[in-house]
Design an enzyme around this catalytic site. Structure first.
Site, PDB file in Angstrom:
ATOM      1  CD1 TRP A   1      -7.893   5.107 -50.716  1.00 28.12           C
ATOM      2  CD2 TRP A   1      -6.468   4.256 -49.218  1.00 28.12           C
ATOM      3  NE1 TRP A   1      -8.324   3.839 -50.383  1.00 28.12           N
ATOM      4  CE2 TRP A   1      -7.466   3.292 -49.470  1.00 28.12           C
ATOM      5  CE3 TRP A   1      -5.446   3.940 -48.306  1.00 28.12           C
ATOM      6  CZ2 TRP A   1      -7.489   2.041 -48.833  1.00 28.12           C
ATOM      7  CZ3 TRP A   1      -5.462   2.702 -47.686  1.00 28.12           C
ATOM      8  CH2 TRP A   1      -6.470   1.766 -47.951  1.00 28.12           C
TER       9      TRP A   1
ATOM     10  CE1 TYR B   1      -6.774   5.788 -53.875  1.00 31.31           C
ATOM     11  CE2 TYR B   1      -5.550   7.830 -53.599  1.00 31.31           C
ATOM     12  CZ  TYR B   1      -5.578   6.452 -53.733  1.00 31.31           C
ATOM     13  OH  TYR B   1      -4.394   5.748 -53.718  1.00 31.31           O
TER      14      TYR B   1
ATOM     15  CD1 TRP C   1       1.037   1.635 -52.669  1.00 30.53           C
ATOM     16  CD2 TRP C   1      -0.218   0.969 -50.946  1.00 30.53           C
ATOM     17  NE1 TRP C   1       0.471   0.417 -52.991  1.00 30.53           N
ATOM     18  CE2 TRP C   1      -0.307  -0.016 -51.956  1.00 30.53           C
ATOM     19  CE3 TRP C   1      -0.949   0.763 -49.767  1.00 30.53           C
ATOM     20  CZ2 TRP C   1      -1.073  -1.183 -51.835  1.00 30.53           C
ATOM     21  CZ3 TRP C   1      -1.708  -0.393 -49.637  1.00 30.53           C
ATOM     22  CH2 TRP C   1      -1.770  -1.348 -50.653  1.00 30.53           C
TER      23      TRP C   1
ATOM     24  CG  LEU D   1       2.388   4.946 -40.351  1.00 30.64           C
ATOM     25  CD1 LEU D   1       1.647   6.165 -39.780  1.00 30.64           C
ATOM     26  CD2 LEU D   1       3.554   4.576 -39.427  1.00 30.64           C
TER      27      LEU D   1
ATOM     28  NE  ARG E   1      -6.852   4.625 -43.168  1.00 26.74           N
ATOM     29  CZ  ARG E   1      -5.818   4.784 -44.000  1.00 26.74           C
ATOM     30  NH1 ARG E   1      -5.272   3.725 -44.570  1.00 26.74           N
ATOM     31  NH2 ARG E   1      -5.345   5.980 -44.258  1.00 26.74           N
TER      32      ARG E   1
ATOM     33  CG  ASN F   1       2.956  10.523 -39.258  1.00 24.51           C
ATOM     34  OD1 ASN F   1       3.105  10.129 -38.109  1.00 24.51           O
ATOM     35  ND2 ASN F   1       1.861  10.290 -39.953  1.00 24.51           N
TER      36      ASN F   1
END
Ligand code: NDP
Length: 333
Positions: A21, A54, A210, A213, A231, A300
């Site tokens: 996504w 998406y 989902w 973060l 983002r 991550n």
């Protein structure tokens, strides 16, 4: 990497997974996708998440190309898609939602874009009050019986809708949903911790959670202003910027600032703390991570190695710092 059962099913998913996504088809194309997916795969990720909506199908096309180039064994992978939103910008009637017609057509279109012969997981991306539950459950069951899908699930359905799907399946001898894909992170807890609490046992429900973060808020990167290449600066994501700038968003930002010293004391980064916190929840089958570059994936994925640092004392300290504190949740050591 740890591999967890998807609910009570026999399928094992990597506890950390990766989703397309925002990034695939919007921030980058096939080469960058391959680099990022390779970083995840090398860390042990076996589950890659996608959806028809998406980038209007582009995310699946790019992931399909990247998978072809990577050449990983298909049976080592768990690939998903989701139906509901449609893959075209302005869907005409029947080009979205959960009619049998769209479920069937969207599944075939997703398989073509992803260049696969079957989808391991197939989600109803949102509920569709206009389609009878029996039609949805029957369509998903048929796809499984045809070998086109292995497990079906839902995303952002209420506990009541999930129970209705489950009892419909039991009533007509159909296949019930195996997993739900809800938002879950330090700021968004009620659904997973409270609303679904009974379903893990009653339905054997797995979760593929989902935005661990909170779209980047929990990385701490917004603590001192908005980095240009983040983002919330992307065209089309003005709604997210608004959310971050709202009173509630600013409160959350302040909480992140207070969480940073906890991460520092543990010698881990803020993204690792936030992801490891999700992993502590035993009802989370897999945490779907997102990243705009491979270095973020590398950072991550190390969250897997630091879960043990989140002792009872640390979890208690975190609990006092977090705004919303629903009761009834027991964390596994
Ligand atoms: P996150 O909340 O983890 O946000 C990921 C974004 O945060 C990245 O794209 C990047 O954005 C930033 N980021 C990640 N790691 C770091 C890092 N170490 N340092 C700094 N910045 C970092 O997850 P997503 O919101 O992307 O969701 C993950 C997946 O979940 C999706 O791809 C999708 O598969 C699924 N999903 C499902 C939904 C559903 O309705 N079922 C809804 C939303 C997501 P940047 O660098 O651009 O700022």
């Amino acid at each position: 990497m740890e591999y967890r059962h998807l609910g009570k099913s026999g399928l094992k998913v990597s506890a950390l997974s990766f989703g397309a996504w925002v990034t695939f088809g919007i921030q980058f194309g096939v080469d960058e996708a391959l680099e990022i997916m390779t970083a995840a795969y090398d860390a042990g990720v076996n589950f890659f998440d996608n959806a028809e909506v998406y980038a209007h199908g582009q995310a699946e096309t790019i992931m399909g190309e990247a998978l072809q180039k990577a050449g990983w064994q298909r049976d080592s992978l768990v690939i998903s898609s989701k139906v509901w939103g449609g893959a075209v910008a302005n869907p005409k009637p029947n080009q979205n939602r959960l009619s049998r017609k769209h479920i069937y057509e969207a599944c075939h279109q997703a398989m073509a874009r992803l260049q696969v012969d079957y989808l391991d997981l197939y989600f109803c991306h949102r509920p569709d009050p206009e389609t009878p539950m029996e039609e949805v459950v029957r369509a998903m069951t048929e796809l499984i019986q045809q070998g086109k899908v292995f497990y079906w699930g839902t995303s952002e359905w209420s506990a009541q809708q999930l129970m209705e799907a489950y009892s419909t399946a039991r009533q007509y001898n159909l296949i019930p949903p195996t997993m739900e894909q809800p938002q879950y992170n330090m700021f968004h807890r009620h659904t997973v911790e409270v609303e679904y609490a009974r379903l893990y046992e009653a339905m054997g429900l797995g979760t593929t959670i989902w935005s661990p973060l909170a779209s980047g808020l929990l990385t701490g990167k917004y603590n001192d202003g908005v980095p240009e290449d983040s983002r919330i600066n992307l065209p089309g994501y003005e709604w997210l910027k608004k959310m971050f700038e709202s009173e509630d968003g600013q409160k959350r930002l302040q909480t992140v600032r207070e969480l940073v010293p906890v991460a520092d004391d543990l010698g881990i980064s803020m993204p690792q703390l936030a992801i490891a916190w999700c992993l502590k929840n035993p009802n989370v089958s897999t945490v779907i991570t997102g990243a705009s570059r491979a270095s973020q994936v590398v950072e991550n994925m190390k969250a897997m190695d630091v879960v043990d640092k989140l002792t009872d004392d640390v979890m208690e300290k975190l609990e006092t710092l977090l705004d919303n504190k629903p009761s009834g949740m027991e964390f596994q050591q």
